[in-house]
Design a protein around this motif. Structure first.
Motif, PDB file in Angstrom:
ATOM      1  N   SER A  59       4.554   1.333   4.812  1.00  0.00           N
ATOM      2  CA  SER A  59       3.167   0.951   4.548  1.00  0.00           C
ATOM      3  C   SER A  59       2.913  -0.508   4.913  1.00  0.00           C
ATOM      4  CB  SER A  59       2.808   1.194   3.080  1.00  0.00           C
ATOM      5  OG  SER A  59       3.356   0.195   2.249  1.00  0.00           O
ATOM      6  N   LEU A  60       3.936  -1.338   4.796  1.00  0.00           N
ATOM      7  CA  LEU A  60       3.775  -2.744   5.175  1.00  0.00           C
ATOM      8  C   LEU A  60       3.539  -2.909   6.670  1.00  0.00           C
ATOM      9  CD1 LEU A  60       6.412  -4.542   2.916  1.00  0.00           C
ATOM     10  CD2 LEU A  60       3.940  -4.431   2.628  1.00  0.00           C
ATOM     11  N   VAL A  61       4.136  -2.038   7.480  1.00  0.00           N
ATOM     12  CA  VAL A  61       3.896  -2.092   8.932  1.00  0.00           C
ATOM     13  C   VAL A  61       2.422  -1.831   9.219  1.00  0.00           C
ATOM     14  CG1 VAL A  61       4.416  -0.986  11.144  1.00  0.00           C
ATOM     15  CG2 VAL A  61       6.254  -1.432   9.513  1.00  0.00           C
ATOM     16  N   ALA A  62       1.886  -0.785   8.630  1.00  0.00           N
ATOM     17  CA  ALA A  62       0.469  -0.467   8.846  1.00  0.00           C
ATOM     18  C   ALA A  62      -0.431  -1.542   8.249  1.00  0.00           C
ATOM     19  CB  ALA A  62       0.149   0.896   8.228  1.00  0.00           C
ATOM     20  N   ALA A  63      -0.054  -2.112   7.110  1.00  0.00           N
ATOM     21  CA  ALA A  63      -0.865  -3.153   6.475  1.00  0.00           C
ATOM     22  C   ALA A  63      -0.898  -4.422   7.318  1.00  0.00           C
ATOM     23  CB  ALA A  63      -0.326  -3.451   5.076  1.00  0.00           C
TER      24      ALA A  63
END
Length: 173
Positions: A59-63
């Motif tokens: 999720s951090l990649v997408a964020a």
């Protein structure tokens, strides 16, 4: 302009001030920018609710991609720091990079939630998938799809039982 004039635009069908072209040029980029910044904050929260290190890290990649795309959109559309006229400046390419990172991150997050989630939480894999589709179709109603997906996630979060520290504490025999 009076305070009731926007209401009269809706009820009478007369467009005063903001035309469709002006809506697309002035208001829509701001809505996209706000959606990208909100997405950068909301994705790690969703991953935290689902649980698991892999889901959170994905999720951090997408964020990060959403924050980068929102920042590039701010530079390009709001501050007009795109580069020389007639060229695709650095802000455009930064936006493309951020959007691509967001798309890859949302796709990976969909798979991670579907695989790592358990029970009803697997249904939350629909949220990043619908968000990706909504972002790609943002100008033609994709925002409504994003809103519906996140409202469904909020409803699931509110219906979920939360275990407090007092309930988790061991009891003495």
């Amino acid at each position: 302009m009076t305070g009731l004039q926007p209401v009269s635009w809706v009820t009478s069908g007369v467009r005063v001030g903001v035309t469709r072209a002006a809506f697309g040029v002035r208001i829509l980029p701001g809505m996209l920018r706000a959606a990208l910044f909100a997405l950068a904050i909301a994705l790690p929260m969703l991953a935290h609710m689902i649980g698991g290190r892999v889901v959170f890290r994905v999720s951090l990649v997408a964020a990060v991609g959403a924050a980068l795309a929102g920042l590039a959109n701010l530079f390009e559309d709001a501050l007009h720091w795109a580069g020389p006229p007639g060229s695709s400046g650095w802000a455009f390419w930064l936006f493309i990079t951020g959007t691509a990172t967001t798309a890859v991150g949302l796709t990976a997050l969909t798979v991670a939630v579907a695989v790592a989630g358990s029970g009803r939480l697997r249904l939350l894999a629909v949220v990043p998938a619908a968000t990706l589709i909504g972002l790609m179709l943002f100008e033609s109603g994709g925002g409504v799809l994003i809103l519906a997906a996140w409202l469904a996630a909020a409803a699931m979060a509110l219906g979920r039982r939360v275990r407090t520290a007092a309930q988790a504490a061991p009891t003495s025999p």
